[in-house]
Design a protein around this motif. Structure first.
Motif, PDB file in Angstrom:
ATOM      1  N   MET A   1       0.377  -1.489   0.129  1.00 17.26           N
ATOM      2  CA  MET A   1       0.091   0.417  -0.194  1.00 17.26           C
ATOM      3  C   MET A   1       0.691   1.425  -0.478  1.00 17.26           C
ATOM      4  O   MET A   1       1.874   1.075   0.550  1.00 17.26           O
ATOM      5  N   LYS A   2       0.452   2.446  -0.596  1.00 20.37           N
ATOM      6  CA  LYS A   2       1.909   3.541  -1.010  1.00 20.37           C
ATOM      7  C   LYS A   2       0.286   4.357  -0.310  1.00 20.37           C
ATOM      8  O   LYS A   2      -0.892   4.156  -0.435  1.00 20.37           O
ATOM      9  N   TYR A   3       1.163   5.459   0.208  1.00 22.10           N
ATOM     10  CA  TYR A   3      -0.205   6.473   0.388  1.00 22.10           C
ATOM     11  C   TYR A   3       0.453   8.182  -0.359  1.00 22.10           C
ATOM     12  O   TYR A   3       1.197   8.610  -0.176  1.00 22.10           O
ATOM     13  N   ALA A   4      -0.637   8.992  -0.169  1.00 18.42           N
ATOM     14  CA  ALA A   4      -0.756  10.445  -0.705  1.00 18.42           C
ATOM     15  C   ALA A   4      -1.517  11.155   0.790  1.00 18.42           C
ATOM     16  O   ALA A   4      -2.610  11.041   1.130  1.00 18.42           O
ATOM     17  N   VAL A   5      -0.400  12.392   0.614  1.00 20.83           N
ATOM     18  CA  VAL A   5      -1.911  13.261   2.023  1.00 20.83           C
ATOM     19  C   VAL A   5      -1.821  14.888   1.075  1.00 20.83           C
ATOM     20  O   VAL A   5      -1.146  15.281   0.214  1.00 20.83           O
ATOM     21  N   ALA A   6      -3.341  15.406   1.244  1.00 22.76           N
ATOM     22  CA  ALA A   6      -3.295  16.798   0.782  1.00 22.76           C
ATOM     23  C   ALA A   6      -2.590  17.383   1.398  1.00 22.76           C
ATOM     24  O   ALA A   6      -2.945  18.166   2.623  1.00 22.76           O
ATOM     25  N   LEU A   7      -1.946  18.845   0.089  1.00 23.15           N
ATOM     26  CA  LEU A   7      -0.966  19.727   1.099  1.00 23.15           C
ATOM     27  C   LEU A   7      -2.899  20.666   1.972  1.00 23.15           C
ATOM     28  O   LEU A   7      -3.222  21.048   1.105  1.00 23.15           O
ATOM     29  N   PRO A   8      -1.918  21.044   2.807  1.00 19.19           N
ATOM     30  CA  PRO A   8      -3.700  22.165   3.246  1.00 19.19           C
ATOM     31  C   PRO A   8      -3.312  23.519   2.612  1.00 19.19           C
ATOM     32  O   PRO A   8      -2.679  24.769   2.777  1.00 19.19           O
ATOM     33  N   GLN A   9      -4.251  23.998   1.788  1.00 20.89           N
ATOM     34  CA  GLN A   9      -3.982  24.597  -0.164  1.00 20.89           C
ATOM     35  C   GLN A   9      -5.153  25.057   0.733  1.00 20.89           C
ATOM     36  O   GLN A   9      -5.818  26.309  -0.039  1.00 20.89           O
ATOM     37  N   SER A  10      -6.086  25.347   1.706  1.00 19.11           N
ATOM     38  CA  SER A  10      -8.013  25.861   1.376  1.00 19.11           C
ATOM     39  C   SER A  10      -8.168  26.124   2.629  1.00 19.11           C
ATOM     40  O   SER A  10      -7.161  25.938   3.985  1.00 19.11           O
ATOM     41  N   ASN A  11      -9.215  26.911   2.854  1.00 16.19           N
ATOM     42  CA  ASN A  11      -9.194  27.008   4.239  1.00 16.19           C
ATOM     43  C   ASN A  11      -9.219  27.993   4.814  1.00 16.19           C
ATOM     44  O   ASN A  11      -7.919  28.260   4.330  1.00 16.19           O
ATOM     45  N   ARG A  12      -9.191  28.360   6.222  1.00 16.39           N
ATOM     46  CA  ARG A  12      -8.013  28.965   7.233  1.00 16.39           C
ATOM     47  C   ARG A  12      -6.867  28.050   6.818  1.00 16.39           C
ATOM     48  O   ARG A  12      -6.097  28.834   7.087  1.00 16.39           O
TER      49      ARG A  12
END
Length: 329
Positions: free
Chosen positions: A1-12
């Motif tokens: 299994m591989k993993y990706a993570v979303a960058l903190p690009q939005s909201n506050r």
């Protein structure tokens, strides 16, 4: 299994320092990719990054544009892949999008992964869980001149046209909605034929689009049984995607109750009792068990949109995932 993570690009929580710190931490920890979502017009009602009680200070309607931002991320990283999850292709002008993606693939050394979706319709046909985003879709599509009844056909033509532009020295395409003749667009992508394309969505239309194009599949908030069923439907169509990338929300805490509490507000209101069923919400042991279920269902990559109060807390979650959870999956 591989993993990706979303960058903190939005909201506050969306800001330059947060994007930098998380991208570099993801690469150091061995994540397969970092991801970014795509909204040009956004009312901030849907919580894509952070939490209801996070420490961010930006306007909640903030969304950093993914292709521009990935140009920055490519310059501060060297190996991690860059995944759009997802790009709303119908709101993009086709030739310009082809040029931007090819340029970014060159600048990143061939690290682009293009997850695309057609967007929501802004009608009651949209999934109930995405009701907040559905309201935004009505405004966004209208503002960008997209006929929502044609967005699927438009995306299909755009995908074919992108391949022509990325492959042919002099490219032409004559569709009902996309047309150009003998255009020369360079540079070509670093990856021959262009970046891998992932089709987002769990609907029969998304599965048909995946099978027709021989693309990768990017289901959203699907259960293991739904993933198994989708992959079986693709196999019946004669296509077995080399990667199945599952997109969901992720919150990990010492207790199940604490993890659930961190998701209160927008996400819990949207998912209700389906929050832990269609996302990764729980303790490290619970997350590991769920990842094994998804692995057995055919998922090869889990792309996580984390719920977090601070970047420090997010990076600690990432460290726990890669040092304690991933080795057991």
């Amino acid at each position: 299994m591989k993993y990706a993570v979303a960058l903190p690009q939005s909201n506050r929580v969306g800001d330059t320092a947060a994007i930098r710190d998380v991208a570099q931490a993801a690469e150091e920890l061995g994540f397969w990719a970092v991801s970014m979502q795509d909204h040009i017009v956004f009312d901030g009602v849907w919580l894509g990054c952070g939490a209801e009680d996070d420490e961010g200070r930006n306007d909640r309607r903030t969304v950093f544009e993914p292709l521009t931002t990935f140009g920055y991320v490519a310059g501060i990283t060297s190996t991690i892949r860059l995944l759009t999850s997802v790009m709303l292709l119908p709101v993009r002008e086709t030739i310009l999008a082809a040029k931007q993606i090819a340029t970014l693939d060159q600048l990143s050394g061939g690290r682009m992964l293009l997850g695309i979706g057609v967007g929501l319709s802004g009608t009651d046909r949209d999934p109930q869980v995405l009701k907040a985003l559905s309201r935004n879709a009505t405004v966004e599509m209208a503002a960008l001149g997209v006929d929502v009844t044609q967005r699927g056909r438009l995306a299909d033509e755009q995908l074919a046209a992108l391949r022509r532009i990325w492959t042919d020295d002099s490219a032409s395409y004559d569709g009902k909605l996309v047309r150009f003749k003998d255009i020369e667009v360079f540079p070509k992508p670093a990856q021959a034929g262009g970046p891998p394309i992932l089709i987002a969505g769990n609907s029969p239309a998304a599965l048909r689009r995946t099978a027709r194009g021989g693309y990768l599949w990017l289901p959203n908030h699907a259960t293991p049984d739904e993933v198994t069923g989708g992959l079986a439907a693709l196999a019946e169509s004669g296509h077995r995607p080399p990667e199945c990338v599952l997109d969901l929300f992720w919150r990990m805490d010492d207790t199940t109750a604490a993890a659930r509490a961190a998701c209160r507000g927008t996400l819990e209101n949207a998912f209700g009792d389906h929050l832990p069923v269609r996302n990764l919400v729980g303790t490290p042991d619970e997350i590991a068990a769920r990842c094994r279920e998804y692995r057995d269902a055919g998922v090869s990559v889990i792309e996580m949109k984390p719920v977090f109060r601070s970047v420090k807390e997010l990076i600690e979650m990432m460290e726990t995932l890669m040092t304690e959870v991933a080795p057991t999956v």
